[in-house]
Design a protein around this motif. Structure first.
Motif: not given
Length: 285
Positions: A118-125, A231-238
């Motif tokens: 969970y800590d390695d996934i963007s909180k936006e996701m 990676p999912s850690s850098t996912l943007s909001r869109n």
């Protein structure tokens, strides 16, 4: 002429008639105790059933077998849930089902899946799936009864879904595909277990790693790598909102080639993420 003297009143004859004495009965008024009759008559239906089962040897054997099976299933499922609180969920019944559907066909059978904490996934996701799937997730105890009541009131040929993220995790991780009362009852059972044992953060972590996000693609890390090349850690909001938009039907909807509906749905989810206050909405899970 002398008046005649009055006769004394005959008290014996003028006395009120006595009630006839009841005949002696040969049967005593006290009911004799008949063994078994009174106890069965006053016992509850459950006690009567238990007595009947004890009197039938085959039913007693079946009853003991059912109790042992129930206890065995309970403790095994409890141990499995406790283990998955700490161990990554690599395989689910849905993954196996999707892979088996490709056997004997020309479709590729490779499964895209990669576990990320969970800590390695963007909180936006994380915020995107909560905004789109279950906005009451931080506060409910596995079931959103307001959504269930609203879904039952709606006049539709097919009742809309009211499953929470917790229910979807219980369904995807522990149960098979299909619709039945037995499966629904087990879903309620496992939802209560993971809410009690896992906690919100672990439930959301598992959901982000096992949710189907595309054809033979499971988890947001696999979707991010496959469709966005990072990676999912850098996912943007869109980007996170678009992944969340396809979750209701990832086979029909596409992340890489979004339809007008998915584009509109993506904008709606992004707006909901802002209305909820951003990442602080899920900060205290």
């Amino acid at each position: 002429m002398n008046p005649q003297p009055q006769r004394p009143a005959n008290r014996f004859r003028t006395a009120p008639p006595q009630q006839p004495r009841p005949r002696a009965s040969n049967v005593s008024t006290a009911q004799p105790f008949r063994s078994g009759y009174t106890s069965v008559r006053n016992a509850s239906r459950w006690e009567q059933l238990r007595r009947y089962v004890r009197e039938q040897p085959i039913l007693g054997i079946i009853y003991q077998l059912c109790v042992r099976v129930f206890l065995w299933v309970f403790f095994v499922s409890l141990g499995y849930v406790i283990a998955l609180k700490y161990v990554p969920v690599w395989v689910t019944p849905l993954i196996v089902s999707r892979w088996m559907d490709t056997v004997g066909t020309n479709e590729p059978g490779h499964v895209y899946k990669k576990w990320h904490s969970y800590d390695d996934i963007s909180k936006e996701m994380a915020l995107a799936v909560v905004s789109s799937e279950d906005q009451a997730f931080p506060t409910h105890w596995g079931f959103d009864f307001d959504e269930i009541r609203d879904a039952l009131k709606e006049k539709r040929k097919r009742t809309r879904g009211a499953s929470t993220i917790s229910q979807q995790v219980a369904k995807n991780v522990f149960l098979w595909n299909g619709r039945s009362y037995i499966r629904k009852g087990l879903e309620v059972y496992f939802t209560a277990l993971i809410e009690l044992i896992w906690g919100k953060k672990r439930i959301l972590e598992v959901y982000l790693n096992v949710a189907e996000t595309g054809p033979m693609t499971f988890g947001v890390e696999a979707a991010s790598q496959r469709y966005y090349n990072h990676p999912s850690s850098t996912l943007s909001r869109n980007e996170a909102a678009r992944i969340a938009a396809v979750l209701p039907n990832p086979i029909q909807f596409s992340i890489s080639n979004p339809s007008n509906y998915i584009q509109r749905r993506t904008r709606q989810i992004s707006q909901q993420m802002r209305y909820l206050g951003g990442q602080k909405y899920i900060r205290n899970l």
